[in-house]
Design a protein around this motif. Structure first.
Motif, PDB file in Angstrom:
ATOM      1  N   THR A 133       4.971   8.706   4.095  1.00 19.58           N
ATOM      2  CA  THR A 133       5.464   7.393   3.642  1.00 19.58           C
ATOM      3  C   THR A 133       6.829   7.100   4.233  1.00 19.58           C
ATOM      4  O   THR A 133       7.080   5.998   4.770  1.00 19.58           O
ATOM      5  CB  THR A 133       5.528   7.364   2.107  1.00 19.58           C
ATOM      6  OG1 THR A 133       4.236   7.634   1.571  1.00 19.58           O
ATOM      7  CG2 THR A 133       6.012   6.028   1.626  1.00 19.58           C
ATOM      8  N   VAL A 160      -5.298   1.710   3.501  1.00 25.04           N
ATOM      9  CA  VAL A 160      -4.912   0.310   3.742  1.00 25.04           C
ATOM     10  C   VAL A 160      -3.713   0.263   4.679  1.00 25.04           C
ATOM     11  O   VAL A 160      -3.666  -0.524   5.641  1.00 25.04           O
ATOM     12  CB  VAL A 160      -4.609  -0.402   2.408  1.00 25.04           C
ATOM     13  CG1 VAL A 160      -3.985  -1.779   2.667  1.00 25.04           C
ATOM     14  CG2 VAL A 160      -5.875  -0.553   1.591  1.00 25.04           C
ATOM     15  N   CYS A 161      -2.726   1.129   4.430  1.00 24.41           N
ATOM     16  CA  CYS A 161      -1.515   1.138   5.257  1.00 24.41           C
ATOM     17  C   CYS A 161      -1.836   1.561   6.686  1.00 24.41           C
ATOM     18  O   CYS A 161      -1.430   0.895   7.653  1.00 24.41           O
ATOM     19  CB  CYS A 161      -0.490   2.075   4.645  1.00 24.41           C
ATOM     20  SG  CYS A 161       1.044   2.183   5.595  1.00 24.41           S
ATOM     21  N   LEU A 195      -6.987   7.201  -5.446  1.00 21.87           N
ATOM     22  CA  LEU A 195      -5.860   6.271  -5.472  1.00 21.87           C
ATOM     23  C   LEU A 195      -4.997   6.430  -4.239  1.00 21.87           C
ATOM     24  O   LEU A 195      -4.614   5.452  -3.584  1.00 21.87           O
ATOM     25  CB  LEU A 195      -5.021   6.500  -6.738  1.00 21.87           C
ATOM     26  CG  LEU A 195      -5.586   5.941  -8.041  1.00 21.87           C
ATOM     27  CD1 LEU A 195      -4.706   6.334  -9.207  1.00 21.87           C
ATOM     28  CD2 LEU A 195      -5.727   4.422  -7.964  1.00 21.87           C
ATOM     29  N   SER A 234       0.894   6.649  -6.787  1.00 20.26           N
ATOM     30  CA  SER A 234      -0.234   7.555  -7.055  1.00 20.26           C
ATOM     31  C   SER A 234       0.208   9.014  -7.209  1.00 20.26           C
ATOM     32  O   SER A 234      -0.512   9.822  -7.789  1.00 20.26           O
ATOM     33  CB  SER A 234      -1.257   7.451  -5.919  1.00 20.26           C
ATOM     34  OG  SER A 234      -0.759   8.029  -4.719  1.00 20.26           O
ATOM     35  N   THR A 255     -11.119   0.172   4.710  1.00 16.58           N
ATOM     36  CA  THR A 255     -10.883   0.613   3.328  1.00 16.58           C
ATOM     37  C   THR A 255     -12.202   0.864   2.611  1.00 16.58           C
ATOM     38  O   THR A 255     -12.347   1.836   1.853  1.00 16.58           O
ATOM     39  CB  THR A 255     -10.060  -0.445   2.576  1.00 16.58           C
ATOM     40  OG1 THR A 255      -8.846  -0.706   3.297  1.00 16.58           O
ATOM     41  CG2 THR A 255      -9.732   0.034   1.170  1.00 16.58           C
ATOM     42  N   SER A 265       0.827  -1.210   0.000  1.00 13.19           N
ATOM     43  CA  SER A 265       0.000   0.000   0.000  1.00 13.19           C
ATOM     44  C   SER A 265       0.868   1.269   0.000  1.00 13.19           C
ATOM     45  O   SER A 265       0.508   2.272  -0.638  1.00 13.19           O
ATOM     46  CB  SER A 265      -0.932  -0.004   1.210  1.00 13.19           C
ATOM     47  OG  SER A 265      -0.192   0.077   2.420  1.00 13.19           O
ATOM     48  N   SER A 272      -5.173   3.628  -1.003  1.00 14.49           N
ATOM     49  CA  SER A 272      -3.918   2.914  -0.731  1.00 14.49           C
ATOM     50  C   SER A 272      -3.341   3.306   0.622  1.00 14.49           C
ATOM     51  O   SER A 272      -2.871   2.439   1.383  1.00 14.49           O
ATOM     52  CB  SER A 272      -2.907   3.193  -1.842  1.00 14.49           C
ATOM     53  OG  SER A 272      -2.639   4.595  -1.927  1.00 14.49           O
ATOM     54  N   PHE A 273      -3.404   4.578   0.980  1.00 16.32           N
ATOM     55  CA  PHE A 273      -2.846   5.004   2.254  1.00 16.32           C
ATOM     56  C   PHE A 273      -3.743   4.557   3.413  1.00 16.32           C
ATOM     57  O   PHE A 273      -3.265   4.278   4.518  1.00 16.32           O
ATOM     58  CB  PHE A 273      -2.676   6.523   2.272  1.00 16.32           C
ATOM     59  CG  PHE A 273      -1.661   6.988   3.257  1.00 16.32           C
ATOM     60  CD1 PHE A 273      -0.305   6.805   3.029  1.00 16.32           C
ATOM     61  CD2 PHE A 273      -2.047   7.617   4.432  1.00 16.32           C
ATOM     62  CE1 PHE A 273       0.638   7.233   3.947  1.00 16.32           C
ATOM     63  CE2 PHE A 273      -1.110   8.059   5.358  1.00 16.32           C
ATOM     64  CZ  PHE A 273       0.232   7.866   5.113  1.00 16.32           C
ATOM     65  N   CYS A 280       1.956   1.707  -3.504  1.00 16.38           N
ATOM     66  CA  CYS A 280       0.861   2.264  -4.309  1.00 16.38           C
ATOM     67  C   CYS A 280       0.682   3.761  -4.023  1.00 16.38           C
ATOM     68  O   CYS A 280       0.397   4.547  -4.937  1.00 16.38           O
ATOM     69  CB  CYS A 280      -0.429   1.518  -4.009  1.00 16.38           C
ATOM     70  SG  CYS A 280      -0.458  -0.184  -4.621  1.00 16.38           S
ATOM     71  N   SER A 281       0.845   4.165  -2.772  1.00 18.73           N
ATOM     72  CA  SER A 281       0.746   5.591  -2.438  1.00 18.73           C
ATOM     73  C   SER A 281       1.816   6.393  -3.160  1.00 18.73           C
ATOM     74  O   SER A 281       1.563   7.487  -3.687  1.00 18.73           O
ATOM     75  CB  SER A 281       0.881   5.791  -0.918  1.00 18.73           C
ATOM     76  OG  SER A 281      -0.173   5.160  -0.236  1.00 18.73           O
TER      77      SER A 281
END
Length: 787
Positions: free
Chosen positions: A729, A573-574, A566, A547, A616, A540, A570-571, A543-544
């Protein structure tokens, strides 16, 4: 002649011209044989009310000085068959009103445009004021002056001519920037004249016509010499009344005011006049006495009163340098009357009584000393003007002819006599992108200056700056509009390149950690970090980072609609994974013993993953509601810059955007709370401390983003969000995963089941001392249960 304290040399010359012409006719048998002309002279002192007395005297019957009231005056034989003069418009009109009723011919007067119906017996041997105004207009046009000022004396002569000039110049598109009347004699005359000079300087016009008598012109030019701006190269155009005035030419520093030119009545030499003046008995008078009368009988003994040496010098000047222009017209006027008497005698007989109405000048046509004389239907002499230029020669002003204006209206100019004549324009020569604007709209509607078309407009025509459309722009003084430069986060932007490098490094590092964790998935450290859930977290984060590419490059509607979901999903999920991890830490070490069945069901039915999925889906639901209300879209922002368009993604509903980020923030707050509760768990494998640090970095990054987002605009607002995402991140990556990578790679002895169980056993012993009944409950079956 009434008493006069100041000697008038012009009047003296005109009087001598009249005497000279009469004596010349009387001494010749060619024109009026057997007749001796007589005359009477009256001094009007240049005051129109002084004209009434002599005019009435001329109309009375000889010997008894009576004028009887009659219905018919055709049989009247007055004192005078004709009148020569007077010399000003006001005086001429006053006398002409009475003389025309009795049909007594009047010649020479300088009146304004008169009506032949009202003044049928009025004739001029001097060109009319209307002809003079036409000559002035032609002169101005010849030198291409399209902007002038006009000043006129406070009299019928000045005001009437001013009105004619204004009409003529406007009909020929010549701008009169400033026109005014020269003030007459008064206590505040000097102050008014000074104001007039200041206005002339203010309007910056280089050509001024002064249509005035000698006294008014002298007063004005004296003020000009005193008050005008130094260094101005001006042109002063004189009317006929003062164009050859020795009095004005003798003013101190008259040469400093610029170029003076003007119109003067055409001169011709009539032989013998200068010699006649030199032989006049006037200059041989032994003692100055008062002149009491001038008539045929007493003229030879008349004397002029000289009050001081100045008057005597003026008399000597008048004799040494006679004014021959108007003197010639006096001479011509006398001959015109003589020829009219000659024609009348031929018609009615030499011995018949001659009446004034029979002395008509309409058909008079003769030539004297090569001068042709005839009158048109308006009673004006067919005559023109000389153009005079004032030149300083040997310290004195000389009147130098440089052209002519003929009787038929043609103008000839000798430009070789003239040099350094300035331009006089009502407008500058504008450059491309400039338009004309009125300079002084309160006084003049035809004076213009050049003004740049401002930024954002272009020159549509000579007077209009038209605004560009919203999609275009233009710099100041532009002839056309240009396309705006599109501004967005370009890949070539140095700041963006730095962010991209950081993002790529973070993505590479995330993938490297993901690979490392996948290889060491069964080791205690990876299991303690979440096992397979840690792989989901790393995926995730990757993916962040990916994005963020939708925030860079030329945006479009698709990018605007996809980039926030997006990142958000994704964020989420993390953060949800970290939340679950934080919750499990508390659950295992603090709640598992108290609620064993709850923990059992949590693990049996994949509680962690179901929690992540639910969280999510909640974020996805928020995004769907947001997009259904008002989805993000592309906006062309023209307000930030005048020459650029900022391509920005407008987030649509600000509430929806805020809810999306707030939901992630809420998950982060819960993570922080659970992690903070577990900060005193086993030191070596305590995830809570790292989660707290990561969440603090996350809070600081997004708090800064909101402050910047709310107070800024432009392309770098998106860069701020990129920076916040990268900061978050990297914060999670370095606080949560890097310590584990350190153990895996550099301290493999600590990544064993024995070491891990020993750590937990030590912690369990410590807990047993305070809660002995919970020792067994807190003892996990294997290392995997520690997570």
């Amino acid at each position: 002649v009434a008493q006069q304290t100041m000697f008038n040399p012009l009047g003296f010359n005109w009087l001598q011209a009249l005497r000279f012409a009469i004596e010349e006719i009387n001494n010749s048998n060619d024109l009026l044989p057997g007749i001796q002309l007589g005359f009477e002279v009256w001094d009007t002192c240049q005051q129109f009310n002084r004209v009434i007395t002599p005019t009435l005297h001329f109309l009375t019957v000889p010997l008894n000085d009576e004028l009887q009231l009659k219905c018919n005056y055709t049989s009247l034989v007055p004192h005078a068959l004709a009148v020569i003069g007077p010399s000003t418009s006001e005086e001429a009109l006053t006398s002409a009103t009475m003389l025309s009723y009795f049909m007594v011919p009047q010649v020479l007067g300088l009146d304004k445009n008169h009506n032949r119906t009202h003044f049928p017996s009025f004739f001029r041997t001097i060109p009319s004021d209307s002809q003079q105004t036409l000559a002035l207009v032609e002169l101005v046009e010849r030198f291409h002056w399209d902007c002038i000022s006009i000043l006129a004396s406070d009299s019928d002569y000045g005001k009437g001519s001013l009105a004619m000039l204004q009409e003529l110049f406007r009909s020929r598109n010549v701008c009169i920037s400033y026109s005014d009347i020269i003030p007459g004699v008064s206590q505040d005359r000097e102050a008014l004249l000074q104001q007039m000079v200041v206005k002339l300087d203010m309007f910056l016009v280089n050509v001024t016509i002064i249509f005035a008598d000698i006294s008014s012109a002298m007063a004005l030019l004296s003020s000009v010499i005193t008050w005008q701006t130094a260094g101005r190269n001006r042109v002063w155009i004189a009317s006929e009344a003062w164009s050859s005035s020795n009095e004005i030419a003798s003013l101190s520093n008259i040469h400093s005011i610029g170029t003076i030119m003007g119109l003067a009545i055409q001169t011709h030499v009539f032989p013998g006049f200068q010699e006649y003046l030199q032989s006049s008995k006037v200059i041989h008078t032994p003692a100055p006495t008062q002149l009491t009368n001038l008539s045929t009988a007493s003229l030879e003994s008349c004397q002029v009163s000289m009050a001081d040496d100045t008057q005597i010098e003026l008399l000597k000047m008048a004799i040494a340098e006679p004014e021959e222009r108007i003197s010639l017209n006096v001479y011509t006027a006398v001959y015109s009357v003589a020829h009219a008497i000659h024609s009348a005698r031929q018609s009615i007989g030499a011995d018949a009584t001659l009446h004034p109405w029979q002395v008509t000048l309409k058909s008079v046509s003769f030539e004297v000393h090569n001068i042709s004389v005839s009158f048109n239907s308006k009673g004006n002499l067919h005559a023109g003007y000389d153009l005079l230029l004032w030149k300083a020669i040997d310290g004195a002003i000389q009147f130098v002819p440089f052209g002519q204006y003929t009787a038929n209206g043609s103008l000839r100019v000798d430009t070789e006599e003239i040099w350094a004549i300035p331009e006089s324009k009502c407008y500058e020569d504008c450059l491309p992108g400039q338009i004309y604007r009125m300079r002084f709209s309160a006084w003049s509607s035809c004076m213009f200056i050049c003004e740049d078309c401002p930024e954002g407009t272009y020159q549509a025509d000579l007077v209009t700056c038209r605004p560009c459309t919203l999609e275009k722009w233009s710099p100041a003084r532009s002839m056309a509009c240009l396309d705006r430069d599109a501004q967005y986060l370009s890949w070539e932007d140095p700041y963006v390149m730095v962010l991209v490098v950081i993002a790529c490094l973070g993505l590479a590092l995330t993938i490297a950690v993901l690979v490392l964790f996948a290889i060491r998935l069964d080791t205690p450290v990876v299991k303690a970090a979440g096992g397979r859930m840690s792989l989901l977290m790393l995926f995730s984060l990757a993916c962040s980072s990916l994005s963020l590419s939708s925030f860079v490059g030329r945006p479009n509607d698709f990018h605007c609609k996809m980039r926030q979901p997006l990142f958000a999903i994704s964020f989420t999920v993390c953060i949800s994974s970290i939340l679950v991890k934080s919750f499990q830490i508390i659950c295992i070490f603090k709640m598992a013993a108290k609620l064993p069945m709850a923990y059992k069901y949590w693990m049996r039915y994949n509680g962690p993953y179901m929690c992540i999925l639910g969280s999510t889906l909640m974020q996805a639901t928020i995004c769907l509601i947001w997009y259904s209300i008002k989805a993000p879209y592309l906006v062309n922002n023209y307000k930030i810059s005048s020459n650029q368009v900022y391509l920005q993604c407008y987030e649509g509903s600000f509430v929806g955007f805020t809810l999306m980020l707030s939901y992630i923030g809420l998950l982060g707050v819960l993570c922080f709370i659970f992690a903070f509760m577990g900060r005193k768990l086993p030191k070596n494998y305590n995830e809570a401390r790292f989660i707290v640090a990561g969440m603090l970095i996350y809070f600081i990054s997004w708090f800064s983003f909101f402050l910047t987002y709310a107070t800024s605009e432009g392309k770098y607002v998106a860069a701020v969000q990129i920076f916040a995402v990268l900061n978050s991140t990297y914060g999670i990556l370095f606080t949560y995963f890097m310590p584990k990578c350190y153990i895996i790679l550099l301290k493999p002895e600590s990544n064993t089941t024995a070491y891990f169980q020993n750590c937990l056993r030590s912690h369990g012993v410590a807990r047993h001392s305070s809660h002995p009944s919970s020792t067994e409950a807190t003892q996990p079956k294997d290392t995997g249960d520690c997570t």
